[in-house]
Design a protein around this motif. Structure first.
Motif, mmCIF file in Angstrom:
data_model
loop_
_atom_site.group_PDB
_atom_site.id
_atom_site.type_symbol
_atom_site.label_atom_id
_atom_site.label_comp_id
_atom_site.label_asym_id
_atom_site.label_seq_id
_atom_site.Cartn_x
_atom_site.Cartn_y
_atom_site.Cartn_z
ATOM 1 N N LEU A 152 -10.371 -5.609 3.494
ATOM 2 C CA LEU A 152 -10.163 -4.938 4.767
ATOM 3 C C LEU A 152 -9.078 -5.304 5.471
ATOM 4 N N MET A 153 -8.521 -6.518 5.746
ATOM 5 C CA MET A 153 -7.240 -6.653 6.099
ATOM 6 C C MET A 153 -5.890 -5.927 5.514
ATOM 7 N N ALA A 154 -6.059 -5.874 4.289
ATOM 8 C CA ALA A 154 -5.161 -5.078 3.627
ATOM 9 C C ALA A 154 -5.211 -3.502 4.050
ATOM 10 N N LEU A 155 -6.618 -3.080 4.016
ATOM 11 C CA LEU A 155 -6.531 -1.615 4.351
ATOM 12 C C LEU A 155 -6.056 -1.123 5.738
ATOM 13 N N MET A 156 -6.424 -2.410 6.631
ATOM 14 C CA MET A 156 -5.923 -2.127 7.968
ATOM 15 C C MET A 156 -4.409 -1.938 8.246
ATOM 16 N N MET A 157 -3.538 -2.905 7.360
ATOM 17 C CA MET A 157 -2.264 -3.009 7.372
ATOM 18 C C MET A 157 -1.706 -1.888 6.758
ATOM 19 N N LEU A 158 -2.151 -1.122 5.498
ATOM 20 C CA LEU A 158 -1.666 -0.047 5.207
ATOM 21 C C LEU A 158 -1.998 1.224 5.733
ATOM 22 N N GLY A 164 2.886 2.629 -0.697
ATOM 23 C CA GLY A 164 4.183 1.929 -1.340
ATOM 24 C C GLY A 164 4.031 0.621 -1.783
ATOM 25 N N VAL A 165 4.900 0.319 -2.858
ATOM 26 C CA VAL A 165 4.461 -0.960 -3.517
ATOM 27 C C VAL A 165 5.000 -2.120 -2.421
ATOM 28 N N MET A 166 5.985 -2.035 -1.829
ATOM 29 C CA MET A 166 6.476 -3.147 -0.892
ATOM 30 C C MET A 166 5.395 -3.279 0.331
ATOM 31 N N ASN A 167 4.984 -2.176 0.830
ATOM 32 C CA ASN A 167 4.122 -2.213 1.845
ATOM 33 C C ASN A 167 2.689 -2.664 1.503
ATOM 34 N N VAL A 168 2.367 -2.759 0.469
ATOM 35 C CA VAL A 168 1.202 -3.437 -0.385
ATOM 36 C C VAL A 168 1.558 -4.738 -0.426
ATOM 37 N N ILE A 170 3.564 -6.546 1.570
ATOM 38 C CA ILE A 170 3.531 -7.053 2.951
ATOM 39 C C ILE A 170 2.151 -7.237 3.356
ATOM 40 N N ALA A 171 1.074 -6.101 3.120
ATOM 41 C CA ALA A 171 -0.189 -6.258 3.382
ATOM 42 C C ALA A 171 -0.814 -7.394 2.929
ATOM 43 N N LEU A 172 -0.521 -7.713 1.612
ATOM 44 C CA LEU A 172 -1.406 -9.022 0.975
ATOM 45 C C LEU A 172 -0.705 -10.140 1.412
ATOM 46 N N ILE A 173 0.532 -10.319 1.781
ATOM 47 C CA ILE A 173 1.047 -11.481 2.261
ATOM 48 C C ILE A 173 0.293 -11.870 3.620
ATOM 49 N N ILE A 174 0.253 -10.768 4.613
ATOM 50 C CA ILE A 174 -0.631 -10.979 5.941
ATOM 51 C C ILE A 174 -1.895 -11.384 5.487
ATOM 52 N N ALA A 175 -2.454 -10.872 4.597
ATOM 53 C CA ALA A 175 -4.078 -11.226 4.299
ATOM 54 C C ALA A 175 -4.247 -12.411 3.740
ATOM 55 N N GLU A 176 -3.052 -13.182 3.025
ATOM 56 C CA GLU A 176 -3.420 -14.484 2.168
ATOM 57 C C GLU A 176 -2.575 -15.797 2.892
ATOM 58 N N TRP A 177 -1.851 -15.589 3.687
ATOM 59 C CA TRP A 177 -1.149 -16.598 3.980
ATOM 60 C C TRP A 177 -2.217 -17.771 4.612
ATOM 61 N N PHE A 243 -6.329 2.731 -6.253
ATOM 62 C CA PHE A 243 -7.184 3.616 -6.727
ATOM 63 C C PHE A 243 -7.860 4.252 -5.486
ATOM 64 N N LEU A 244 -7.968 3.716 -4.282
ATOM 65 C CA LEU A 244 -8.368 4.264 -3.159
ATOM 66 C C LEU A 244 -7.278 5.364 -2.602
ATOM 67 N N GLY A 245 -6.308 5.490 -3.267
ATOM 68 C CA GLY A 245 -5.049 6.240 -2.525
ATOM 69 C C GLY A 245 -4.245 5.571 -1.545
ATOM 70 N N LEU A 246 -4.267 4.306 -1.203
ATOM 71 C CA LEU A 246 -3.603 3.847 -0.472
ATOM 72 C C LEU A 246 -2.612 2.532 -0.843
ATOM 73 N N GLY A 247 -2.537 2.595 -2.271
ATOM 74 C CA GLY A 247 -1.449 1.587 -2.831
ATOM 75 C C GLY A 247 -0.152 2.140 -3.079
#
Length: 304
Positions: A152-158, A164-168, A170-177, A243-247
């Protein structure tokens, strides 16, 4: 004459071995972990040398032909090239797409794990060392972060950053730190009360040196385990987001994008477009998890 027995050095007992040798021996005792490590090394080599070993660059439009679209595995193109795993709707070679997709997926997993571990570890160490209101405020922020599911956090960030790969990453960094911050803070709290830390403080050792020379080395074991597991989790999340079209975008191949490309054809019998990338994704994640699960046992202080 009787043969003189050869004098050899006695084997080193397990309890007298160095820590690294003991950990390596414990790791190699698990057939699953060894198999996972071998498979993971093969996957990494395939990803690194993809431009050299792949039959084509699947995202170079000059190498694609719409006449070769949706060919089954083992088919030949009009120019004599054999598609061992078939092609997708755009005429891309599935095997080449998997090799290039592994590069993107591994890049997302490794970059997000490294960056999230650096950020989370620094915050966790600082909070544990400072204590008081700073620690309380930091941990409330961590609790708030962990209250949201990672996807959910990654979806909100994207939704804000875009595809984009780099945006993915960044979103995973914010979601996992926050996971690193909580774990490191708990480990550092135990070390903070020990005598050597009190002695360092009484000698007026700089705070940064206590953090990174004394507290950090004792937190490395859980950090390594979490980072290994996060690589696998990030690869799976990237595939889900794509797969959801946001990555990843269409011009940035990843395993998730390859699976998404063939989803609409699954019920028409064109299974290979999604099936083989899905197998590659499954094998990669399982191999990383096998290694990470064994590392958790090997680096457990109770087993030292």
């Amino acid at each position: 004459m009787t043969a003189v027995p050869e004098i050899t050095d006695p084997p080193i007992p397990l309890e007298e071995e160095s820590g690294f040798r003991r950990q390596m021996r414990m790791f190699l005792r698990s057939p699953g972990a060894v198999l996972g490590l071998v498979v993971l090394l093969i996957v990494i080599l395939l990803a690194v040398f993809a431009p050299l070993i792949s039959p084509q660059n699947p995202y170079d439009l000059r190498q694609l032909s719409i006449l070769d679209s949706r060919l089954p595995p083992g088919s030949e193109s009009f120019d004599g090239m054999t598609y061992h795993l078939g092609t997708d709707s755009q005429g891309r070679d599935i095997l080449s797409g998997i090799l290039y997709g592994l590069r993107t997926s591994l890049l997302v997993g490794v970059l997000s794990a490294i960056a999230a571990s650096l950020i989370g570890t620094s915050i966790g160490l600082f909070a544990a060392y400072m204590g008081g209101r700073i620690e309380a405020l930091t941990m409330r922020l961590v609790d708030l972060q962990l209250s949201f599911p990672t996807i959910l956090m990654a979806l909100m960030m994207l939704a804000v950053l875009g595809k984009g790969v780099m945006n993915v990453v960044i979103a995973l960094i914010i979601a996992e730190w926050a996971t690193y911050a909580r774990t490191v803070r708990g480990t550092a709290l135990v070390e903070r009360e020990k005598e050597y830390i009190e002695a360092a403080r009484s000698l007026r050792v700089p705070g940064w040196r206590i953090l990174f020379r004394h507290l950090l080395p004792n937190c490395l074991a859980p950090i390594i385990v979490i980072a290994t597991m996060q690589v696998a989790r990030a690869i799976g999340l990237e595939a889900t987001l794509s797969f959801l079209g946001l990555g990843a975008s269409v011009t940035e191949p990843s395993l998730g994008m390859l699976i998404a490309n063939g989803y609409q054809y699954m019920l028409t019998g064109l299974y290979w477009i999604s099936f083989y990338p899905g197998i590659a994704l499954l094998v990669t994640i399982v191999a990383i998890n096998l290694v990470g699960d064994r590392l958790r046992d090997v680096l457990n202080p109770r087993n030292a």
